[in-house]
Design a protein around this motif. Structure first.
Motif, PDB file in Angstrom:
ATOM      1  N   ASP A 114       6.359   2.035   7.219  1.00 12.47           N
ATOM      2  CA  ASP A 114       4.897   1.843   6.779  1.00 12.47           C
ATOM      3  C   ASP A 114       4.053   2.505   5.589  1.00 12.47           C
ATOM      4  O   ASP A 114       3.465   3.790   6.381  1.00 12.47           O
ATOM      5  CB  ASP A 114       3.561   1.715   8.145  1.00 12.47           C
ATOM      6  CG  ASP A 114       2.444   1.413   7.866  1.00 12.47           C
ATOM      7  OD1 ASP A 114       2.122   0.855   6.790  1.00 12.47           O
ATOM      8  OD2 ASP A 114       1.445   1.085   8.788  1.00 12.47           O
ATOM      9  N   ASN A 115       4.534   2.295   4.559  1.00 10.69           N
ATOM     10  CA  ASN A 115       4.908   1.998   3.890  1.00 10.69           C
ATOM     11  C   ASN A 115       6.213   1.984   2.902  1.00 10.69           C
ATOM     12  O   ASN A 115       5.493   1.374   1.663  1.00 10.69           O
ATOM     13  CB  ASN A 115       3.622   0.662   3.770  1.00 10.69           C
ATOM     14  CG  ASN A 115       4.110  -0.873   3.027  1.00 10.69           C
ATOM     15  OD1 ASN A 115       5.215  -1.248   2.959  1.00 10.69           O
ATOM     16  ND2 ASN A 115       3.453  -1.000   1.733  1.00 10.69           N
TER      17      ASN A 115
ATOM     18  N   GLU B 248      -5.390   1.656   2.348  1.00 11.10           N
ATOM     19  CA  GLU B 248      -5.385   0.922   2.695  1.00 11.10           C
ATOM     20  C   GLU B 248      -5.623   0.980   4.166  1.00 11.10           C
ATOM     21  O   GLU B 248      -6.356   0.227   5.675  1.00 11.10           O
ATOM     22  CB  GLU B 248      -3.729   0.112   2.755  1.00 11.10           C
ATOM     23  CG  GLU B 248      -3.490  -1.151   3.848  1.00 11.10           C
ATOM     24  CD  GLU B 248      -3.025  -1.078   5.152  1.00 11.10           C
ATOM     25  OE1 GLU B 248      -2.854  -2.059   5.195  1.00 11.10           O
ATOM     26  OE2 GLU B 248      -2.813   0.696   5.687  1.00 11.10           O
ATOM     27  N   GLU B 249      -5.269   2.459   4.629  1.00 12.73           N
ATOM     28  CA  GLU B 249      -5.177   2.858   6.081  1.00 12.73           C
ATOM     29  C   GLU B 249      -6.517   2.963   6.499  1.00 12.73           C
ATOM     30  O   GLU B 249      -7.231   3.521   7.527  1.00 12.73           O
ATOM     31  CB  GLU B 249      -4.552   4.346   6.010  1.00 12.73           C
ATOM     32  CG  GLU B 249      -3.067   3.961   6.117  1.00 12.73           C
ATOM     33  CD  GLU B 249      -2.051   3.239   7.058  1.00 12.73           C
ATOM     34  OE1 GLU B 249      -2.662   2.375   8.200  1.00 12.73           O
ATOM     35  OE2 GLU B 249      -0.666   2.972   6.613  1.00 12.73           O
TER      36      GLU B 249
ATOM     37  N   ASP C 169       3.956  -5.378   3.662  1.00 12.11           N
ATOM     38  CA  ASP C 169       3.495  -3.845   4.197  1.00 12.11           C
ATOM     39  C   ASP C 169       4.611  -4.312   5.324  1.00 12.11           C
ATOM     40  O   ASP C 169       4.713  -5.037   6.649  1.00 12.11           O
ATOM     41  CB  ASP C 169       2.210  -3.606   5.165  1.00 12.11           C
ATOM     42  CG  ASP C 169       1.656  -3.026   5.689  1.00 12.11           C
ATOM     43  OD1 ASP C 169       2.496  -1.936   5.267  1.00 12.11           O
ATOM     44  OD2 ASP C 169       0.721  -3.043   5.588  1.00 12.11           O
ATOM     45  N   THR C 170       5.453  -3.076   5.412  1.00 13.99           N
ATOM     46  CA  THR C 170       6.697  -2.584   6.667  1.00 13.99           C
ATOM     47  C   THR C 170       7.572  -3.813   6.536  1.00 13.99           C
ATOM     48  O   THR C 170       7.862  -4.894   7.574  1.00 13.99           O
ATOM     49  CB  THR C 170       5.483  -2.577   8.672  1.00 13.99           C
ATOM     50  OG1 THR C 170       4.636  -1.163   8.044  1.00 13.99           O
ATOM     51  CG2 THR C 170       7.152  -2.301   9.159  1.00 13.99           C
TER      52      THR C 170
ATOM     53  N   HIS D  89       0.466  -1.194   0.089  1.00 17.56           N
ATOM     54  CA  HIS D  89       0.113  -0.077   0.428  1.00 17.56           C
ATOM     55  C   HIS D  89       0.653   1.484  -0.142  1.00 17.56           C
ATOM     56  O   HIS D  89       1.817   1.391   0.497  1.00 17.56           O
ATOM     57  CB  HIS D  89      -0.936  -0.100   1.189  1.00 17.56           C
ATOM     58  CG  HIS D  89      -0.031   0.119   2.374  1.00 17.56           C
ATOM     59  ND1 HIS D  89      -0.455   1.950   2.978  1.00 17.56           N
ATOM     60  CD2 HIS D  89      -0.210  -0.861   3.248  1.00 17.56           C
ATOM     61  CE1 HIS D  89       0.243   1.272   4.925  1.00 17.56           C
ATOM     62  NE2 HIS D  89       0.070  -0.094   4.331  1.00 17.56           N
TER      63      HIS D  89
ATOM     64  N   ARG E  12       1.382 -12.267   4.240  1.00 16.09           N
ATOM     65  CA  ARG E  12       1.966 -10.392   4.815  1.00 16.09           C
ATOM     66  C   ARG E  12       3.691 -10.599   4.899  1.00 16.09           C
ATOM     67  O   ARG E  12       3.884 -11.301   6.063  1.00 16.09           O
ATOM     68  CB  ARG E  12       1.116  -9.789   5.508  1.00 16.09           C
ATOM     69  CG  ARG E  12       1.709  -8.184   6.238  1.00 16.09           C
ATOM     70  CD  ARG E  12       1.212  -7.470   7.245  1.00 16.09           C
ATOM     71  NE  ARG E  12       2.359  -6.596   7.907  1.00 16.09           N
ATOM     72  CZ  ARG E  12       1.505  -5.226   8.128  1.00 16.09           C
ATOM     73  NH1 ARG E  12       0.808  -5.636   8.805  1.00 16.09           N
ATOM     74  NH2 ARG E  12       2.385  -4.016   7.752  1.00 16.09           N
TER      75      ARG E  12
HETATM   76 ZN   LIG Z   1       0.660  -0.854   6.625  1.00 14.10          ZN
END
Ligand SMILES: [Zn+2]
Length: 428
Positions: free
Chosen positions: A250-251, A284-285, A313-314, A238, A370
């Motif tokens: 992030d991210n 995404e958030e 992600d991250t 994202h 993920r």
């Molecule tokens: Zn994220």
């Protein structure tokens, strides 16, 4: 497909200076909250990077329940301490009436279900104060679960505090998604100390929060390269973040690694068994809205042709990588095989976690993982995500290089897996 080709792709990836420079460009775009100019800049940049790889690069619009605020002020009323408290509204938070909501604060500490149940009779009509938790841990209780527990028990509002001193307020989504809710804000460690009860005296505060819902639109940045059969593997991350900092870990980390892996592998996909779809999601958030809509719009047979989702992600901010394998039991050994081949150490965690876009794929029965750094390592730099301290200095180039090496190896393995092996991954 030979492993020589993978070897050359990994060598090209190891020499790809754009991995780090792309990460810095994404950080330069700022927090990239969906709907902000920074998000748009990041999207245009990502599109230009994908367009340089293949002519299929394009944007696909998606809508989501947008929200913006014009006022957010929280003040103590019960003492001489009338300095404003740190107050960062959660995305999509319910507005208060224009005069604000005035109520006492009940401090539920961390805010576990047990703490909510023990204090159930004292919650109605009060602001519930809880603590933000390190999000990537086995026993983590998500912000939105605490919010729902507060709302179900009639709380007047929801305040979530950063447990780290001198680190500002926390951000996040309220998860309200344009529906009914309660006012919800993030605050900092120092304000939470002022809001905690002193003896039997509870703090009394006034919260004024003015926001508005509006129908918003953003886009998925897509690249679709066909393989030898109609099925494909999805590589995703994202692009969007929060307004407080650079949303570096992030991210920007995940997006930069996806771009680099795609650069290395895209030229080889036409000769692979499956095609490649690169999806850079936004919103995404906002309760994973971008990927949810992207998948809901597909027909069932189009979704059935998605063999695997590898979602990053991250992936920087710590040296340890974990694959969250979403309760697809055979996925663990599949990812460990790639880890072994790449020489990058990897942990796995099986329970389905709702904390990124892979969740929407898993909900449709698509094997999904993920990749995340720092899982169960609450002291690592990743503790700063969702705060003003999520900045580029928390990430080391080697962390991105390792994540890229593992991801490319896993992607290659998936793109060339035989039909029976990839079908096995779907089995529960
Ligand atoms: Zn994220």
């Amino acid at each position: 497909m030979s492993n020589d080709k993978l070897g050359s792709a990994l060598a090209a990836l190891a020499d790809d200076a754009q991995l780090w420079s792309d990460f810095l460009v994404l950080c330069d775009c700022g927090g990239r909250q969906a709907g902000s100019p920074g998000e748009q800049r990041a999207r245009e940049f990502a599109l230009s990077r994908l367009a340089a790889m293949d002519k299929s690069a394009r944007l696909e619009p998606v809508s989501y329940a947008g929200w913006r605020y014009s006022e957010a002020v929280m003040t103590r009323l019960d003492s001489a301490d009338d300095q404003p408290l740190a107050c960062n509204p959660l995305l999509g938070a319910q507005s208060t009436p224009s005069a604000g909501v005035t109520a006492e604060v009940i401090d539920l500490g961390r805010g576990t279900l047990e703490q909510f149940e023990k204090n159930a009779r004292d919650i109605a009509g009060r602001f519930v104060l809880v603590r933000h938790e390190y999000p990537f841990a086995t026993d983590h209780v998500h912000r939105r679960r605490k919010y729902n527990w507060a709302m179900e028990r009639g709380a007047a509002g929801y305040i979530i505090a950063n447990p780290v001193p001198v680190a500002g307020p926390v951000a996040g989504s309220s998860g309200r998604d344009g529906k009914a809710g309660i006012p919800a804000v993030g605050t900092d460690y120092e304000s939470a100390a002022r809001l905690a009860a002193h003896g039997s005296e509870r703090a009394r505060v006034c919260l004024r929060l003015r926001g508005e819902d509006y129908p918003a639109e953003t886009s998925v940045v897509l690249l679709e390269i066909a393989g030898l059969t109609p099925a494909s593997v999805v590589l995703s991350a994202h692009l969007d973040g929060h307004s407080l900092a650079e949303s570096a870990m992030d991210n920007a980390t995940g997006v930069a690694v996806v771009l680099a892996v795609a650069r290395a592998i895209a030229p080889l996909v036409a000769q692979c068994r499956y095609g490649l779809k690169v999806c850079l999601f936004s919103a995404e958030e906002w309760a994973l809205a971008g990927s949810r809509q992207y998948l809901e719009r597909m027909s069932a047979s189009e979704r059935d042709a998605l063999m695997l989702n590898i979602n990053l992600d991250t992936v920087g901010g710590d040296t340890e990588l974990t694959a969250l394998t979403s309760e697809f039991p055979r996925l663990d050994s599949f990812v460990q095989q790639a880890a072994g081949q790449s020489g990058v150490a990897l942990n796995t965690h099986q329970p389905l976690m709702q904390n990124s876009d892979h969740y929407n794929f898993a909900c449709h029965g698509i094997p999904a993982l993920r990749l995340v750094a720092g899982f169960n390592r609450p002291q690592c730099n990743i503790r700063h995500i969702l705060t003003g301290a999520d900045t580029r200095d928390k990430v080391a180039p080697m962390e991105l290089a390792n994540a890229a090496r593992f991801t490319a190896t896993l992607l290659w393995q998936a793109l060339n897996a035989d039909k029976a092996e990839i079908a096995e991954l779907r089995k529960k």
